[in-house]
Design an enzyme around this catalytic site. Structure first.
Site, short mmCIF file in Angstrom:
data_model
loop_
_atom_site.label_atom_id
_atom_site.label_comp_id
_atom_site.label_asym_id
_atom_site.label_seq_id
_atom_site.Cartn_x
_atom_site.Cartn_y
_atom_site.Cartn_z
CG ASP A 196 -1.82 1.18 1.32
OD1 ASP A 196 -1.86 1.97 0.36
OD2 ASP A 196 -2.51 1.34 2.35
CD GLU B 296 0.72 9.25 -8.18
OE1 GLU B 296 1.29 9.30 -9.28
OE2 GLU B 296 -0.16 10.04 -7.84
#
Length: 275
Positions: free
Chosen positions: A155, A158
């Site tokens: 998780d 970017e």
């Protein structure tokens, strides 16, 4: 006076939200962090000027990061979440009765601290007895824990700043080695409108390591383009062979047994990126 926040999702395109109040703006040891309250999406976590999560739409990302893999693996006892300091993926992981231990490794402790304070709906399960929270480098944790996890979920933000190494082929190889013999991993892989090359690269790298690889998608309105992808790599279990009638109904808002396989049906232009 009105205050608006704009995320420049590309140099020439962005999304904007009206701000009610600002709780935190801080430069941590790793990134610029802000916690704000928006008119439309409620409290919002921002890292390096990018929307990470909001109270209104967070459930989509967190459910889709967790449940497809956890309902593909027949007995996911030990699960690792790399990144995800807001706690949303952990909240979804421990909804699965088979999970005995969920480990969160987040490099920036400030993300955890402020999420607990301002995003309790998301971070509220980080103190559960079957959850271990480590403020550490997820890349190094992977390297140091061989053959240990049933499912690993990446998780990350970017691929900039501290998250950049989490999109390298060597990291996926490390994940393969940290998984048990029938392990599964999932990583968020951004959007096909602005980051098609990233999806292609990750897909190619993961296919060189894992025998079973699938990309799936969902809709997240506050993420770039709204169309978001995840890439799943599996040593043994294929998500498309899961008997959806055996998937238990859960307390979810987006994911469902019927959606499990449907999420892997991609628009053709996205499917073409995986070939």
């Amino acid at each position: 006076m009105e205050l608006w926040f704009t995320e420049k999702q590309t140099p020439v395109f962005g999304i904007t939200a009206k701000i009610k109040q600002t709780y935190v703006t801080e430069k941590t040891d790793f990134q610029d962090l802000a916690m704000v309250e928006t008119e439309e999406f409620g409290n919002m976590l921002l890292l390096d000027g990018m929307v990470m999560t909001t109270v209104k739409d967070e459930f989509v990302y967190h459910e889709m990061a967790a449940h497809p893999a956890l309902n593909t693996h027949p007995n996911p006892k030990k699960v690792l979440v790399v990144g995800g300091g807001d706690g949303g993926v952990i909240r979804e992981v421990i909804k699965h009765a088979a999970v005995e231990k969920a480990v969160l490794v987040e490099i920036d402790g400030k993300v955890i601290e402020y999420s607990k304070k301002y995003l309790p709906e998301i971070a509220g399960k980080l103190d559960e007895p079957n959850v271990e929270v480590l403020v550490n480098d997820g890349y190094m944790h992977i390297i140091e824990h061989k053959n240990e996890y049933d499912v690993i979920i990446v998780d990350s933000t970017e691929p900039v700043g501290p998250a950049a190494p989490l999109f390298e082929r060597g990291f996926y190889q490390g994940i393969y080695e940290a998984l048990k013999e029938d392990g599964i991993f999932v990583a968020q892989t951004d959007n096909p409108w602005f980051k098609a090359d990233l999806i292609q690269k990750v897909n190619k790298d993961v296919k060189e390591i894992f025998p079973i690889v699938h990309v799936y998608g969902c809709n997240i309105p506050t993420y770039p383009s709204g169309l978001w992808t995840f890439t799943m790599g599996s040593k043994k279990h294929d998500p498309l062979e899961v008997d959806e009638t055996q998937i238990p109904e859960m307390d979810t808002k987006y994911y469902s047994p019927r959606l499990h396989k449907a999420a892997f049906v991609l628009p053709k232009f996205v499917e073409d990126l995986t070939k």
